[in-house]
Scaffold this active site. Structure first.
Site, PDB file in Angstrom:
ATOM      1  CG  HIS A 307      -2.046   0.939   1.120  1.00 29.89           C
ATOM      2  ND1 HIS A 307      -1.951   2.281   1.414  1.00 29.89           N
ATOM      3  CD2 HIS A 307      -3.311   0.725   0.704  1.00 29.89           C
ATOM      4  CE1 HIS A 307      -3.118   2.841   1.185  1.00 29.89           C
ATOM      5  NE2 HIS A 307      -3.967   1.932   0.756  1.00 29.89           N
ATOM      6  CG  ASP A 364      -8.464  -4.250  -2.976  1.00 31.21           C
ATOM      7  OD1 ASP A 364      -9.667  -4.041  -2.766  1.00 31.21           O
ATOM      8  OD2 ASP A 364      -7.711  -3.414  -3.496  1.00 31.21           O
TER       9      ASP A 364
HETATM   10  N1  ACO Z   1       4.080  -7.706  -4.767  1.00 33.52           N
HETATM   11  C1  ACO Z   1       5.439  -7.716  -4.960  1.00 33.52           C
HETATM   12  N2  ACO Z   1       6.215  -6.634  -4.785  1.00 33.52           N
HETATM   13  C2  ACO Z   1       5.610  -5.480  -4.422  1.00 33.52           C
HETATM   14  C3  ACO Z   1       4.225  -5.408  -4.196  1.00 33.52           C
HETATM   15  C4  ACO Z   1       3.445  -6.578  -4.386  1.00 33.52           C
HETATM   16  N3  ACO Z   1       2.125  -6.578  -4.200  1.00 33.52           N
HETATM   17  N4  ACO Z   1       3.892  -4.147  -3.847  1.00 33.52           N
HETATM   18  C5  ACO Z   1       5.025  -3.454  -3.847  1.00 33.52           C
HETATM   19  N5  ACO Z   1       6.086  -4.257  -4.174  1.00 33.52           N
HETATM   20  C6  ACO Z   1       7.495  -3.887  -4.210  1.00 33.52           C
HETATM   21  C7  ACO Z   1       7.841  -3.076  -5.456  1.00 33.52           C
HETATM   22  O1  ACO Z   1       8.275  -3.896  -6.504  1.00 33.52           O
HETATM   23  C8  ACO Z   1       8.931  -2.169  -4.942  1.00 33.52           C
HETATM   24  O2  ACO Z   1      10.107  -2.896  -4.826  1.00 33.52           O
HETATM   25  P1  ACO Z   1      11.556  -2.157  -5.044  1.00 33.52           P
HETATM   26  O3  ACO Z   1      11.633  -1.122  -3.960  1.00 33.52           O
HETATM   27  O4  ACO Z   1      12.552  -3.233  -4.943  1.00 33.52           O
HETATM   28  O5  ACO Z   1      11.486  -1.546  -6.429  1.00 33.52           O
HETATM   29  C9  ACO Z   1       8.480  -1.853  -3.495  1.00 33.52           C
HETATM   30  O6  ACO Z   1       7.696  -2.990  -3.095  1.00 33.52           O
HETATM   31  C10 ACO Z   1       7.642  -0.589  -3.386  1.00 33.52           C
HETATM   32  O7  ACO Z   1       6.560  -0.705  -4.300  1.00 33.52           O
HETATM   33  P2  ACO Z   1       5.993   0.520  -5.130  1.00 33.52           P
HETATM   34  O8  ACO Z   1       5.261  -0.009  -6.306  1.00 33.52           O
HETATM   35  O9  ACO Z   1       7.056   1.537  -5.370  1.00 33.52           O
HETATM   36  O10 ACO Z   1       4.971   1.112  -4.058  1.00 33.52           O
HETATM   37  P3  ACO Z   1       3.771   2.071  -4.368  1.00 33.52           P
HETATM   38  O11 ACO Z   1       3.472   2.766  -3.091  1.00 33.52           O
HETATM   39  O12 ACO Z   1       4.051   2.908  -5.564  1.00 33.52           O
HETATM   40  O13 ACO Z   1       2.586   1.065  -4.775  1.00 33.52           O
HETATM   41  C11 ACO Z   1       0.781  -0.434  -4.636  1.00 33.52           C
HETATM   42  C12 ACO Z   1       1.587   0.658  -3.919  1.00 33.52           C
HETATM   43  C13 ACO Z   1       0.362   0.058  -6.028  1.00 33.52           C
HETATM   44  C14 ACO Z   1      -0.492  -0.688  -3.843  1.00 33.52           C
HETATM   45  C15 ACO Z   1       1.653  -1.723  -4.736  1.00 33.52           C
HETATM   46  O14 ACO Z   1       1.980  -2.185  -3.432  1.00 33.52           O
HETATM   47  C16 ACO Z   1       0.947  -2.826  -5.536  1.00 33.52           C
HETATM   48  O15 ACO Z   1       1.075  -2.864  -6.761  1.00 33.52           O
HETATM   49  N6  ACO Z   1       0.216  -3.771  -4.845  1.00 33.52           N
HETATM   50  C17 ACO Z   1      -0.510  -4.795  -5.555  1.00 33.52           C
HETATM   51  C18 ACO Z   1      -1.823  -4.255  -6.103  1.00 33.52           C
HETATM   52  C19 ACO Z   1      -2.816  -3.977  -5.000  1.00 33.52           C
HETATM   53  O16 ACO Z   1      -3.058  -4.802  -4.120  1.00 33.52           O
HETATM   54  N7  ACO Z   1      -3.447  -2.803  -5.072  1.00 33.52           N
HETATM   55  C20 ACO Z   1      -4.481  -2.384  -4.115  1.00 33.52           C
HETATM   56  C21 ACO Z   1      -3.958  -1.317  -3.190  1.00 33.52           C
HETATM   57  S1  ACO Z   1      -5.176  -0.869  -1.979  1.00 33.52           S
HETATM   58  C22 ACO Z   1      -6.268   0.034  -2.856  1.00 33.52           C
HETATM   59  O17 ACO Z   1      -5.975   0.744  -3.750  1.00 33.52           O
HETATM   60  C23 ACO Z   1      -7.669  -0.068  -2.475  1.00 33.52           C
END
Ligand code: ACO
Length: 429
Positions: A307, A364
């Site tokens: 998140h 979710d």
């Molecule tokens: N699975 C694997 N790796 C992940 C995940 C995941 N679900 N989420 C984040 N990471 C990793 C990224 O690859 C990144 O790694 P790095 O630092 O080595 O490059 C690090 O964790 C940070 O992730 P970001 O994408 O930069 O974080 P951001 O805050 O931009 O994204 C997000 C947040 C979009 C929710 C992300 O965690 C994600 O894609 N999760 C999966 C989709 C999801 O569940 N979305 C619902 C969110 S809740 C909502 O909107 C209601």
């Protein structure tokens, strides 16, 4: 609100910028004068460090895993409140009196029907079209049925638009499902509460009596409460941004529905179930899936995990995990997908990759298992998220409207394209 200043040195210039403090001690550097004083702008892709407004609606502390609507902890609201009461709270910042709640419930109940002409719009959309696309289109089309609703309409008319949306979007959502399966649209029933009426419009047919199971209605109400607001997330910021151009409430909420649809936002609830089913079907084991989710080249993520703001347990996920067990038990059923989800969660909570990045289950991760147990089709999961988020969008749009700091939202950029050059005629290229 301004007590301290922050000093910024850029080149040989030093400037002081005001520091703002929120009610819970959060601090922000007010950079509104930055460009005028220095020519510089801030650079913050994804707005992760940017405060776009001051708000009195929702507080969340992602480090501590706290979520409160107007000061009330989400755990207490989930246990004691109802969705319509929470919707009133978000829009008025106080819990309603018994009279206010009764009047509010009546207002919503008596606006649930949609114009007969609006129903004809469904016929022009392919049955297999995603219901989020259908809902965004139909909610946008409400502007053509209520042309008196403008951004600068008197407050009473903006309030009526809010009531109409709260009342009609469940009908619009249920009809998007009925359209997809070719069943007749069911008129709303005024003798049922909000969640029960929604279930009736989804699952009843004109051929026989449909009895709403109170366990299912209460579980649905809980889901709606947990989704009701989450401050400046992607869809809410979209609603505010569209509203900032003085577009009306229906147009702004339609844009919010589109923003929510994406798999990185509300669309993740559908993706979680698809992921769990793929593991159940033996496409790969939970362990193999987790390895894939850690591999950046795979393009796979553990859906329902991570998140932007929570770097600790999402309190909504905690409530939903317990609710999954309760609902399945009360319905006298079980779901192997819950076991797979729990296995993925325990692997993640012990795995350095997820621990170091502070990735926890989000709202979710478990919600889809409950929707599935309630009989909601997978394609409709994100639509139900939108129904829950609706009062938040409306409250945030109304708050933006009354904000003395409001301006059209218009970020700047750092241009990195070609420098000035002369046009080359076609025959010389
Ligand atoms: N699975 C694997 N790796 C992940 C995940 C995941 N679900 N989420 C984040 N990471 C990793 C990224 O690859 C990144 O790694 P790095 O630092 O080595 O490059 C690090 O964790 C940070 O992730 P970001 O994408 O930069 O974080 P951001 O805050 O931009 O994204 C997000 C947040 C979009 C929710 C992300 O965690 C994600 O894609 N999760 C999966 C989709 C999801 O569940 N979305 C619902 C969110 S809740 C909502 O909107 C209601």
């Amino acid at each position: 609100m301004t007590s301290e200043t922050a000093k910024l040195t850029i080149g040989d210039q030093e400037i002081e910028l005001p520091v703002l403090k929120g009610a819970e001690g959060e601090i922000a550097i007010d950079i509104r004068a930055l460009r005028a004083q220095t020519g510089a702008i801030t650079f913050d892709p994804g707005y992760a460090n940017t405060g776009s407004c001051r708000s009195t609606i929702t507080f969340l502390d992602g480090e501590k895993g706290i979520l409160r609507y107007c000061g009330y902890p989400i755990e207490q609201l989930a246990e004691k409140s109802t969705f319509l009461e929470v919707a009133w709270l978000l829009m008025n910042r106080e819990l309603p009196s018994a009279n206010q709640l009764e009047q509010w419930e009546n207002e919503i109940t008596y606006h649930t029907m949609v114009h007969e002409d609006l129903k004809r719009l469904y016929a022009s959309m392919p049955k297999e079209g995603h219901p989020m696309a259908v809902c965004a289109a139909i909610v946008g089309a409400l502007s053509t049925f209520y042309q008196d609703v403008k951004f600068d309409s008197p407050e009473i008319e903006r309030r009526i638009a809010a009531v109409r949306l709260m009342a009609k979007v469940p009908t619009i959502a249920a009809y998007s499902f009925k359209h997809s399966i070719g069943q007749p649209f069911m008129y709303p029933r005024n003798d049922l509460n909000y969640a029960s009426n929604l279930l009736h419009m989804m699952f009843a047919t004109p051929c026989e009596e449909y009895e709403v199971d109170p366990v299912i209605a209460r579980a649905l109400d809980l889901l709606l409460i947990l989704h009701a607001d989450h401050e400046q997330n992607c869809s809410t910021s979209t609603v505010r941004m569209v509203g900032s151009s003085q577009a009306n409430l229906f147009a702004s909420v339609s844009a919010g529905i589109s923003a929510l649809w994406g798999p990185l936002h509300g669309g993740a609830n559908q993706k979680v179930i698809e992921m769990l089913i793929s593991i159940q079907d033996g496409e790969r084991s939970a362990k193999q899936f987790m390895e894939l989710a850690k591999d950046k080249d795979s393009g796979v993520r553990l859906m329902g995990f991570g998140h932007r703001v929570y770097k600790n347990h999402d309190p909504r996920a905690r409530i939903l995990k317990q609710a999954c067990h309760d609902v399945l038990q009360r319905l006298g059923t079980s779901d192997p997908l819950l076991e797979i989800a729990q296995e993925l969660e325990s692997i993640a909570l012990e795995d350095d990759y997820f621990v170091e990045r502070k990735l926890y289950p989000n709202v979710d991760f478990y919600s889809g298992i409950i929707y599935k147990a309630l009989g909601i089709p997978t394609d409709m999961f994100t639509v139900f998220f939108a129904l829950g988020r609706l009062p938040g969008w409306i409250a945030q749009w109304l708050e933006f409207h009354g904000d003395e700091d409001k301006k059209i939202c218009r970020p700047r950029q750092i241009y990195i394209g070609a420098n000035e050059r002369d046009y080359v005629p076609l025959e010389k290229r």
